[in-house]
Design an enzyme around this catalytic site. Structure first.
Site, PDB file in Angstrom:
ATOM      1  N   ARG A 130      53.839 -35.110 -13.786  1.00 24.48           N
ATOM      2  CA  ARG A 130      53.668 -36.433 -14.421  1.00 24.48           C
ATOM      3  C   ARG A 130      53.207 -37.511 -13.442  1.00 24.48           C
ATOM      4  NH1 ARG A 130      58.519 -34.994 -17.103  1.00 24.48           N
ATOM      5  NH2 ARG A 130      58.019 -34.115 -19.141  1.00 24.48           N
ATOM      6  N   LYS A 152      39.660 -44.483 -12.408  1.00 22.70           N
ATOM      7  CA  LYS A 152      39.247 -43.685 -13.573  1.00 22.70           C
ATOM      8  C   LYS A 152      39.142 -42.233 -13.118  1.00 22.70           C
ATOM      9  CE  LYS A 152      36.569 -46.824 -16.478  1.00 22.70           C
ATOM     10  NZ  LYS A 152      35.216 -47.092 -17.019  1.00 22.70           N
ATOM     11  N   GLU A 194      23.828 -46.113  -8.612  1.00 20.06           N
ATOM     12  CA  GLU A 194      25.065 -46.883  -8.877  1.00 20.06           C
ATOM     13  C   GLU A 194      25.136 -48.099  -7.945  1.00 20.06           C
ATOM     14  OE1 GLU A 194      27.031 -46.197 -11.432  1.00 20.06           O
ATOM     15  OE2 GLU A 194      27.414 -44.044 -11.640  1.00 20.06           O
ATOM     16  N   LYS A 240      33.456 -54.163  -7.117  1.00 20.24           N
ATOM     17  CA  LYS A 240      34.228 -53.325  -8.042  1.00 20.24           C
ATOM     18  C   LYS A 240      35.716 -53.653  -7.943  1.00 20.24           C
ATOM     19  CE  LYS A 240      34.983 -48.870 -10.058  1.00 20.24           C
ATOM     20  NZ  LYS A 240      34.490 -47.536 -10.352  1.00 20.24           N
ATOM     21  N   GLU A 250      39.934 -51.747 -18.559  1.00 24.75           N
ATOM     22  CA  GLU A 250      38.671 -51.948 -19.281  1.00 24.75           C
ATOM     23  C   GLU A 250      38.887 -52.502 -20.690  1.00 24.75           C
ATOM     24  OE1 GLU A 250      35.456 -49.121 -18.410  1.00 24.75           O
ATOM     25  OE2 GLU A 250      34.859 -49.321 -20.498  1.00 24.75           O
ATOM     26  N   ARG A 254      35.393 -55.021 -17.201  1.00 23.84           N
ATOM     27  CA  ARG A 254      35.132 -53.760 -16.497  1.00 23.84           C
ATOM     28  C   ARG A 254      34.012 -52.957 -17.179  1.00 23.84           C
ATOM     29  NH1 ARG A 254      39.206 -49.370 -13.600  1.00 23.84           N
ATOM     30  NH2 ARG A 254      37.521 -47.960 -13.006  1.00 23.84           N
ATOM     31  N   ASN A 258      29.529 -50.220 -16.747  1.00 21.78           N
ATOM     32  CA  ASN A 258      28.870 -49.144 -17.491  1.00 21.78           C
ATOM     33  C   ASN A 258      27.406 -49.463 -17.786  1.00 21.78           C
ATOM     34  OD1 ASN A 258      31.257 -47.636 -17.615  1.00 21.78           O
ATOM     35  ND2 ASN A 258      31.969 -48.837 -19.359  1.00 21.78           N
ATOM     36  N   HIS A 261      25.001 -46.706 -18.648  1.00 17.89           N
ATOM     37  CA  HIS A 261      25.767 -45.474 -18.866  1.00 17.89           C
ATOM     38  C   HIS A 261      25.753 -44.988 -20.312  1.00 17.89           C
ATOM     39  CE1 HIS A 261      26.975 -46.183 -14.788  1.00 17.89           C
ATOM     40  NE2 HIS A 261      27.774 -45.141 -14.756  1.00 17.89           N
ATOM     41  N   HIS A 265      24.720 -41.434 -20.152  1.00 12.73           N
ATOM     42  CA  HIS A 265      25.641 -40.333 -20.487  1.00 12.73           C
ATOM     43  C   HIS A 265      25.044 -39.434 -21.565  1.00 12.73           C
ATOM     44  CE1 HIS A 265      29.614 -42.251 -18.851  1.00 12.73           C
ATOM     45  NE2 HIS A 265      28.853 -41.750 -17.914  1.00 12.73           N
ATOM     46  N   HIS A 279      24.095 -37.050 -12.429  1.00 16.38           N
ATOM     47  CA  HIS A 279      24.693 -38.237 -13.063  1.00 16.38           C
ATOM     48  C   HIS A 279      23.959 -39.519 -12.648  1.00 16.38           C
ATOM     49  CE1 HIS A 279      27.661 -41.022 -14.631  1.00 16.38           C
ATOM     50  NE2 HIS A 279      27.727 -41.589 -13.434  1.00 16.38           N
TER      51      HIS A 279
HETATM   52  P1  NAD Z   1      29.202 -34.488  -6.920  1.00 13.46           P
HETATM   53  O1  NAD Z   1      30.617 -34.708  -6.642  1.00 13.46           O
HETATM   54  O2  NAD Z   1      28.829 -33.324  -7.757  1.00 13.46           O
HETATM   55  O3  NAD Z   1      28.424 -34.384  -5.548  1.00 13.46           O
HETATM   56  C1  NAD Z   1      27.032 -34.157  -5.550  1.00 13.46           C
HETATM   57  C2  NAD Z   1      26.673 -32.925  -4.714  1.00 13.46           C
HETATM   58  O4  NAD Z   1      26.765 -33.278  -3.341  1.00 13.46           O
HETATM   59  C3  NAD Z   1      27.572 -31.716  -4.908  1.00 13.46           C
HETATM   60  O5  NAD Z   1      26.770 -30.567  -4.933  1.00 13.46           O
HETATM   61  C4  NAD Z   1      28.443 -31.705  -3.650  1.00 13.46           C
HETATM   62  O6  NAD Z   1      28.832 -30.405  -3.287  1.00 13.46           O
HETATM   63  C5  NAD Z   1      27.529 -32.287  -2.647  1.00 13.46           C
HETATM   64  N1  NAD Z   1      28.160 -33.020  -1.542  1.00 13.46           N
HETATM   65  C6  NAD Z   1      29.172 -33.913  -1.644  1.00 13.46           C
HETATM   66  N2  NAD Z   1      29.377 -34.500  -0.460  1.00 13.46           N
HETATM   67  C7  NAD Z   1      28.503 -33.959   0.403  1.00 13.46           C
HETATM   68  C8  NAD Z   1      28.225 -34.176   1.772  1.00 13.46           C
HETATM   69  N3  NAD Z   1      28.852 -35.127   2.475  1.00 13.46           N
HETATM   70  N4  NAD Z   1      27.265 -33.425   2.362  1.00 13.46           N
HETATM   71  C9  NAD Z   1      26.576 -32.485   1.637  1.00 13.46           C
HETATM   72  N5  NAD Z   1      26.773 -32.269   0.336  1.00 13.46           N
HETATM   73  C10 NAD Z   1      27.740 -32.996  -0.277  1.00 13.46           C
HETATM   74  O7  NAD Z   1      28.529 -35.738  -7.648  1.00 13.46           O
HETATM   75  P2  NAD Z   1      28.549 -37.319  -7.376  1.00 13.46           P
HETATM   76  O8  NAD Z   1      27.167 -37.756  -7.611  1.00 13.46           O
HETATM   77  O9  NAD Z   1      29.236 -37.696  -6.131  1.00 13.46           O
HETATM   78  O10 NAD Z   1      29.486 -37.851  -8.552  1.00 13.46           O
HETATM   79  C11 NAD Z   1      29.101 -37.743  -9.902  1.00 13.46           C
HETATM   80  C12 NAD Z   1      30.341 -37.787 -10.765  1.00 13.46           C
HETATM   81  O11 NAD Z   1      31.014 -39.015 -10.552  1.00 13.46           O
HETATM   82  C13 NAD Z   1      30.054 -37.696 -12.242  1.00 13.46           C
HETATM   83  O12 NAD Z   1      30.882 -36.722 -12.828  1.00 13.46           O
HETATM   84  C14 NAD Z   1      30.419 -39.059 -12.765  1.00 13.46           C
HETATM   85  O13 NAD Z   1      30.880 -39.026 -14.104  1.00 13.46           O
HETATM   86  C15 NAD Z   1      31.487 -39.486 -11.813  1.00 13.46           C
HETATM   87  N6  NAD Z   1      31.688 -40.936 -11.729  1.00 13.46           N
HETATM   88  C16 NAD Z   1      32.962 -41.380 -11.870  1.00 13.46           C
HETATM   89  C17 NAD Z   1      33.221 -42.732 -11.755  1.00 13.46           C
HETATM   90  C18 NAD Z   1      34.639 -43.230 -11.842  1.00 13.46           C
HETATM   91  O14 NAD Z   1      34.838 -44.447 -11.859  1.00 13.46           O
HETATM   92  N7  NAD Z   1      35.623 -42.363 -11.851  1.00 13.46           N
HETATM   93  C19 NAD Z   1      32.178 -43.635 -11.493  1.00 13.46           C
HETATM   94  C20 NAD Z   1      30.892 -43.132 -11.359  1.00 13.46           C
HETATM   95  C21 NAD Z   1      30.659 -41.776 -11.479  1.00 13.46           C
HETATM   96  N1  GLY Z   2      32.263 -46.558 -13.112  1.00  6.88           N
HETATM   97  C1  GLY Z   2      32.806 -47.339 -14.173  1.00  6.88           C
HETATM   98  C2  GLY Z   2      34.174 -47.837 -13.885  1.00  6.88           C
HETATM   99  O1  GLY Z   2      34.791 -47.501 -12.898  1.00  6.88           O
HETATM  100  O2  GLY Z   2      34.696 -48.576 -14.656  1.00  6.88           O
END
Ligand code: NAD
Ligand code: GLY
Length: 382
Positions: A130, A152, A194, A240, A250, A254, A258, A261, A265, A279
């Protein structure tokens, strides 16, 4: 906005959330300090490091050594890289592995990776026993400017993106900008979408600065000696952090984060959450569509929409749906995906639109017929 001086110390940004406040520490070479920074927060913690195979090969040993040097034990949990790991099966594996590693309350989950790992490990941390505390060690540009901050967490559903999840804040974020030196250019560019978003949604001066300095952000100062990368990440994190502190769940502003997005999305889901469209690339396309939709509604000039598109295109991001390899789904499928967006309330669509560069706002009650007509035009022109 002037070019930043080389800071001798890491940049620290605070996320002011009362009892759940935490710091984002940004700088080159910080991974080696991970254990030393965790120790004052959780002196005797055991840790589970959740990472993916690619990041494990590059940076896991350094993370383990950094924890061990502070007397903190760690168990690695390694998943497949990529968006497809944000699913129920991988979530189950991560949760069971955390439990098997006997991570208990007062212990820690460490998310070492990009946004996929942060979202997945954060949601596992929110769920096991939890709620376990977790630390974000973002290793992509996207994760350093956006996903590691704000709490998030979650996974994807077959019905759409990020539809299963929880708000769960980390207790610390360590953004080591040197880790980005190993990031493939395509992933760096995707994260940059982003970063540009922060300028486009609320900080026109930052967007102008990015137009002039983006090459230094990409090079990481290795050729110019500038600290543009750290500066730009800090600007995004400060932006942020402010929004999250004012609207953690949100209920209002907040949602501005998006920008791009809702369209993005739908395109990302339409491409099957695959490497056909990352993404951040989907966000770049979504931002262009949000600006063009705003122009179509007479909210901004065509010149503003062209300026946003030109900058994203200049860094090498896709800005036309026709650039998605294998194409994108038809308008009916895209409208179905848009209807699953978390910002949909009882059938009426909410979009983040703009009144200018840096002037995003939340538009409720967008007429689906208007969106359909706009997308039909865009798909016809691809
Ligand atoms: P990811 O985590 O898949 O990383 C992209 C690629 O880079 C992967 O293949 C990974 O193995 C590789 N990689 C990571 N770090 C590396 C490094 N230092 N050197 C070499 N390779 C490396 O993708 P991302 O673009 O970081 O994140 C996308 C995700 O983030 C999506 O799922 C999206 O929905 C999410 N997201 C979440 C929020 C939030 O607020 N929680 C905000 C924006 C995006
Ligand atoms: N990336 C959108 C949020 O964190 O609210």
């Amino acid at each position: 906005m002037t070019a930043p001086l080389r800071p001798s110390e890491p940049i620290v940004v605070s996320v002011a959330l009362g009892a759940r406040a935490y710091e984002i520490v940004i700088g080159r070479g910080l991974l080696a300090t991970l254990g030393g920074r965790i120790k004052p927060l959780r002196a005797n913690a055991k840790t589970a490091i959740v990472t993916d195979e690619t990041v494990a090969g590059l940076h896991l040993a350094a993370a383990e050594a950094a924890l061990a040097s502070a007397g903190l034990g760690s168990s690695p949990i390694v998943v497949k890289p990529g968006e497809s790991s944000k699913n129920f099966a991988t979530f189950e594996t991560v949760c069971e592995s955390i439990i098997a590693a006997r991570i208990e309350r007062n212990d820690l989950v460490v998310a070492l990776g990009g946004g996929v790992i942060g979202d997945l490990a954060g949601y596992a941390a929110a769920s096991v026993r939890r709620g376990l505390d977790f630390v974000q060690v973002p290793t992509t540009l996207l994760a350093q400017v956006d996903s590691s901050v704000g709490g998030k967490t979650g996974i994807n559903s077959r019905h759409g993106k990020n539809l299963i999840g929880a708000f769960h804040q980390p207790i610390l974020v360590i953004a080591d900008t040197a880790l980005l030196d190993t990031l493939p250019k395509r992933d760096f560019r995707a994260g940059y979408a982003e970063m540009a978003k922060f300028g486009l949604l609320g900080d026109a001066a930052f967007f102008s600065w990015l137009e002039a300095n983006w090459q230094d952000v990409f090079s990481g100062g290795q050729t110019s000696g500038s600290f543009a990368r750290e500066h730009a990440i800090a600007v995004c994190c400060r932006g942020k952090a402010g929004i999250v502190a004012r609207d953690e769940r949100e209920t209002g502003e907040r949602a501005l984060l998006n920008l791009g997005h809702t369209f993005g999305h739908a395109l990302e889901a339409g491409a099957g959450f695959s490497s056909r469209l990352l993404h951040g690339e989907a966000v770049a396309l979504g931002i262009v569509l949000a600006f063009e939709f705003s122009a179509r509604k007479g909210l901004i000039s065509a010149a503003d929409a062209a300026r946003a598109r030109a900058h994203l295109a200049a860094v090498g991001l896709p800005t036309h749906v026709g650039q998605v390899p294998g194409g994108v789904p038809g308008v009916d499928a895209l409208m179905d995906l848009i209807a699953q967006d978390k910002k949909v309330k009882r059938g009426s669509l909410t979009f983040i639109l703009v009144r200018g560069i840096g002037q995003a706002f939340i538009e409720n009650n967008v007429d689906p017929a208007e969106v359909r007509a706009f997308l039909t035009e865009k798909l016809a022109g691809q």
